[in-house]
Every structure is written in C-alpha cells, then in structure tokens.
Design a protein around this motif. Structure first.
Motif, short mmCIF file in Angstrom:
data_model
loop_
_atom_site.label_atom_id
_atom_site.label_comp_id
_atom_site.label_asym_id
_atom_site.label_seq_id
_atom_site.Cartn_x
_atom_site.Cartn_y
_atom_site.Cartn_z
N GLU A 10 0.82 -1.20 0.00
CA GLU A 10 0.00 0.00 0.00
C GLU A 10 0.86 1.26 0.00
N ARG A 11 0.43 2.22 -0.77
CA ARG A 11 1.12 3.51 -0.76
C ARG A 11 0.76 4.28 0.51
N ARG A 13 -0.24 7.66 2.38
CA ARG A 13 -0.98 8.88 2.07
C ARG A 13 -0.33 10.04 2.82
N ARG A 34 5.57 8.16 -6.89
CA ARG A 34 4.12 7.99 -6.82
C ARG A 34 3.70 6.54 -6.62
N ASP A 35 4.61 5.59 -6.89
CA ASP A 35 4.27 4.19 -6.59
C ASP A 35 4.31 3.91 -5.09
N GLU A 38 0.80 8.54 -2.00
CA GLU A 38 -0.38 9.20 -2.56
C GLU A 38 -0.50 10.56 -1.90
N ALA A 40 -2.45 13.40 -0.61
CA ALA A 40 -3.83 13.73 -0.26
C ALA A 40 -4.16 15.15 -0.64
#
Length: 351
Positions: A10-11, A13, A34-35, A38, A40
C-alpha cells in the motif's frame, strides 16, 4: 500493487503544508515516488499558491490545514513553511498523530528547534529533516573513507560557503530577517554544508567567531561569518560563510588527515592519499544553488531524503537525518553566533 524490495503493497498517504518556492523539489520527488506515496493534498493559506501548485505539478490541493490533519488515512506531512512557523505547526502535526518530514531548519530559534524535536519524540512519531546534501554520492563516499580510516586521523579542516543572493531575493517580505528566518547565512544557506561537515567530523568543543551584516542589504541577520573551531583531540577548523560573494561559488569542505587530504567542491570529491592513490567522485562546475537562483539544483537528493523517510516509516527506524541529528548543526550555528555576540570563544552546547 505487489510489494517489492521490502516496500509495502500500500502507498502511504501524505500531505504537503507550504507551497512556496521550496515546494518544487519536494513535489517533483513525490511525483517520482508515486508508486510509494499518494498525495492527499497540498495546503497554503494563499489561494493563488494553491492554484499554481496544482497547475504546475498536477497534484491535488485542499483549502484548509484541518483537511489534512483530520484525515485518518494520512500518515505523514511534508512541512515546507517558513522557519518561524515550524514549532507551532509541528506541534499540531504531532497532536494529530502525523509523522513529519520537515524542510530545514528545525525552527527559527534554538528554543523552537528543541521544541520541534521534543514534540515529535513525545508523541512517539518520526521526524525527518530535509538536509539533503548528506545524500550526495561524493559526501557518502567521503563519509565512508572517514569511517574506515582511509584518511587517518583528522588534523585540520576548512569550510567555505561563498554564495551570492541578489536584491530580488532579499526583497521578499521577511527574507533575511530574524522574525521570520531566525538567522542569516548560517541558518538559511550554509546550514547544508555545515551539516555535512558536522556529519563527517562531529561537533567541536569550542568556537570563536565574528558575524556581520554587509553594507549590501537592509536585513537584521548576518550575511558574512568567519569562525574558528577547536576539537577535543586538538584538531582545528575554520568556517567562512557569506551570501555577498558575486556571482556565487561552489561550497567547499577541506579535510587534512594523517592518511591524506580530501576536498569537497560542490558535488565533486577529490582525495589525495599519502601513498599516492587518488579518488575522484562527482562532477565539476555547478554552484548547486549558490548563485542568484537558490533553486538551481536537481531534485534528486530531495527524492533520496524522501525515499529514506518512507523506508524509515516502513522499517520502524529513524531516518538518516532525524531531529536529534539535525540539532547538531543548530548547536554549532548557535555557538558561533554566541561567540560573535560575546566577543570570546564559547563551548558548544550538548542539549
């Protein structure tokens, strides 16, 4: 997304607070990674800056600070605001349970810098500091040579940061003033080179120095500094720092040891060992932000700091430059300015 190379599936945030000049290399780093992350949203009190950030980088923005701090899925904040806001905003991030990657310096004042570290440690959260010069390949190679004893025992060292900042730079509201920046050439510009120096050689026992404001500017912080340092093992060092050296030259660190000498000039390392061997790393020519354009450098070292910060969160370890590590260069700067104010040599604090 499949986890690879120890990275989670999971990335993370994250949010960005502060969308001024310093945000560009951070935004570029976030896009590159960006992989793993994220975004927000980015926040600035200025609607114009929010619009400009979104248009330039294609990243989302939010219209309130609370939109980020109250987001339960957001784990970290990139805090890129002016130094005089750091202590208050870090305290708010800590209260909200957010890890922080902080643009240097820790804060505008010594007390604020310590408060920043204490707030994050008290909340059990991770604090990383954007002192990206430690991530240059040339610096990493020299640090390795220092650790393995290739240069022998250090005997003498010198730091020179002879940069240039023009009238437009100091024409921005609050730039170069204690109320906003907290300090001049030492805390705002030379801090990166001084941090590398401290990372390589540690803190001295005593310093003496002079700090002055040249006739070029109407600011209340120093833009010219000369200092002498004495270490417990007898090593001596000097610091020469200014933003009045037109058109700006690559920063330089020289170390003479029993096994040879090393010279870091900008992003280039040259080592001459006593036995005749030479080591060269990096490239010539670039001032790397030492001229009139303070943003004239690649974002790749910012990306390396961000990547290390993400690794630290994933692995449950401190970042390579955490709050305690960043406090060291603050103590050196504080000591030089105290010595200048008192007209005598002073001990370097440990707290």
């Amino acid at each position: 997304m499949t986890a690879t190379a120890g990275h989670p599936a999971e990335r993370r945030r994250v949010g960005v607070i502060g969308l001024g000049m310093a945000s560009a290399p951070h935004a570029q780093s976030l896009i590159d990674l960006r992989d793993r992350v994220e975004v927000a949203g980015g926040f600035s009190p200025s609607a114009e800056r929010r619009a400009g950030f979104a248009a330039r980088f294609g990243l989302p923005v939010v219209d309130s600070l609370d939109a980020l701090l109250d987001d339960p899925d957001l784990s970290a904040i990139l805090l890129l605001t002016p130094p005089d806001t750091h202590a208050e905003l870090v305290a708010r991030c800590a209260a909200a349970g957010k890890h922080v990657l902080l643009e240097k310096p820790l804060d505008a004042t010594p007390a604020g810098a310590r408060a920043v570290v204490a707030a994050m440690e008290g909340a059990g959260l991770t604090l990383g500091v954007m002192l990206q010069h430690r991530f240059r390949a040339s610096v990493e190679r020299l640090a390795g040579l220092m650790r393995d004893g290739t240069l022998g025992r250090p005997l003498s060292a010198a730091v020179a940061v002879r940069w240039w900042r023009d009238a437009a730079y100091y024409g921005q509201p609050g730039r170069g003033m204690k109320a906003r920046d907290g300090g001049g050439v030492l805390l705002t510009q030379a801090i990166h080179t001084l941090d590398v120096f401290v990372g390589l050689l540690g803190l001295p026992d005593r310093v003496a120095g002079f700090a002055a404001t040249s006739a070029l500017r109407r600011i209340d912080t120093e833009d010219t500094v000369a200092a002498a340092l004495r270490y417990g093992d007898g090593m001596l060092a000097t610091i020469d720092a200014t933003t009045a050296a037109y058109p700006g030259y690559p920063e330089r660190i020289e170390i003479a040891g029993t096994g040879g000498s090393a010279v870091l000039t900008g992003d280039r390392l040259e080592v001459q060992l006593v036995g005749g061997d030479r080591i060269e790393v990096g490239r010539d020519g670039a001032t790397l932000g030492g001229g009139a354009d303070p943003m004239a450098f690649s974002h790749l070292h910012h990306r390396a700091v961000l990547s290390d910060f993400l690794d630290a969160l994933d692995e449950g370890r401190p970042p390579r430059v955490d709050g305690r590590e960043a406090l060291k260069v603050h103590r050196l700067i504080e000591a030089i300015l105290r010595a200048s104010d008192g007209g005598t040599s002073v001990e370097v604090g440990t707290g």
